[in-house]
Design a protein around this motif. Structure first.
Motif, short mmCIF file in Angstrom:
data_model
loop_
_atom_site.label_atom_id
_atom_site.label_comp_id
_atom_site.label_asym_id
_atom_site.label_seq_id
_atom_site.Cartn_x
_atom_site.Cartn_y
_atom_site.Cartn_z
N ASP A 253 -4.00 -8.50 6.90
CA ASP A 253 -3.95 -8.74 5.53
C ASP A 253 -5.35 -9.31 4.94
O ASP A 253 -5.53 -9.54 3.83
N SER B 297 -3.43 -13.14 -1.31
CA SER B 297 -3.86 -12.56 -0.55
C SER B 297 -5.44 -11.78 -0.98
O SER B 297 -5.57 -11.97 -2.17
N PRO B 298 -6.13 -11.22 -0.01
CA PRO B 298 -7.38 -10.48 -0.66
C PRO B 298 -6.93 -9.33 -1.81
O PRO B 298 -7.83 -9.18 -2.46
N GLU B 299 -5.71 -8.98 -1.78
CA GLU B 299 -5.41 -8.15 -2.82
C GLU B 299 -5.09 -8.79 -4.07
O GLU B 299 -4.70 -8.09 -5.18
N GLY B 300 -4.89 -9.89 -4.21
CA GLY B 300 -4.36 -10.75 -5.33
C GLY B 300 -3.34 -11.67 -4.96
O GLY B 300 -2.67 -11.78 -3.90
N ARG C 166 2.61 -5.41 7.99
CA ARG C 166 2.27 -5.58 6.72
C ARG C 166 3.51 -4.72 5.95
O ARG C 166 3.87 -5.16 4.88
#
Length: 159
Positions: A37, A91-94, A127
């Motif tokens: 992730d 996470s990098p996605e928020g 994931r």
């Protein structure tokens, strides 16, 4: 037990304790991490932040070892991360707010050590399995129960 195994064991202990300082001491400044992730994690600080954010999302995090391996400069741990998602998962996605769901995630870590500190740490897990267990997918399945025979001691392989 060699240097790589000892380093891996200290990393695991520090993660479970949420001890940022102890964890940081285990990584070289130029260490590189890789995770499903996250793109490349450059530097010991980036790896520590990644690990601590996961620990903060699962404050009751525990580790169930299934197999370990060690050679001259590397160590591998395979097992299950177990915990309850009661904190924010960054996470990098928020950020993902707590779901209150239980987690039992198959995971594998591989480190390479130089001069007593990890210079590489690669994390492997599914994931989709993580998202599914946290109820973020359409199927939202329950946490799988341990398989028969999981009361056995973890396998240790040292060449």
């Amino acid at each position: 037990m060699g240097q790589a195994r000892e380093t891996m064991d200290r990393i695991t202990e520090a993660i479970l304790a949420g001890d940022r300082d102890a964890l940081r001491r285990e990584y070289a400044d130029d260490a590189v991490g890789e995770a499903p992730d996250a793109d490349r994690l450059d530097g010991g600080d980036a790896i520590v932040e990644y690990l601590i954010s996961f620990r903060q999302a699962f404050p009751d995090l525990s580790w169930e070892a299934r197999a370990t391996f060690e050679n001259a400069d590397s160590a591998l741990d395979e097992g299950l991360l177990v915990g309850t998602h009661t904190g924010t998962l960054s996470s990098p996605e928020g950020d993902l707010p707590p779901t209150g769901r239980s987690l039992r995630l198959r995971e594998c870590d591989v480190i390479t050590v130089r001069d007593g500190r990890a210079v590489s740490h690669r994390f492997y897990y599914d994931r989709m399995d993580l998202a599914d267990q946290l109820g973020l997918t359409a199927s939202g399945t329950a946490v799988p129960a341990p398989r028969a025979g999981t009361d056995q001691e973890p396998e240790t392989v040292i060449p």
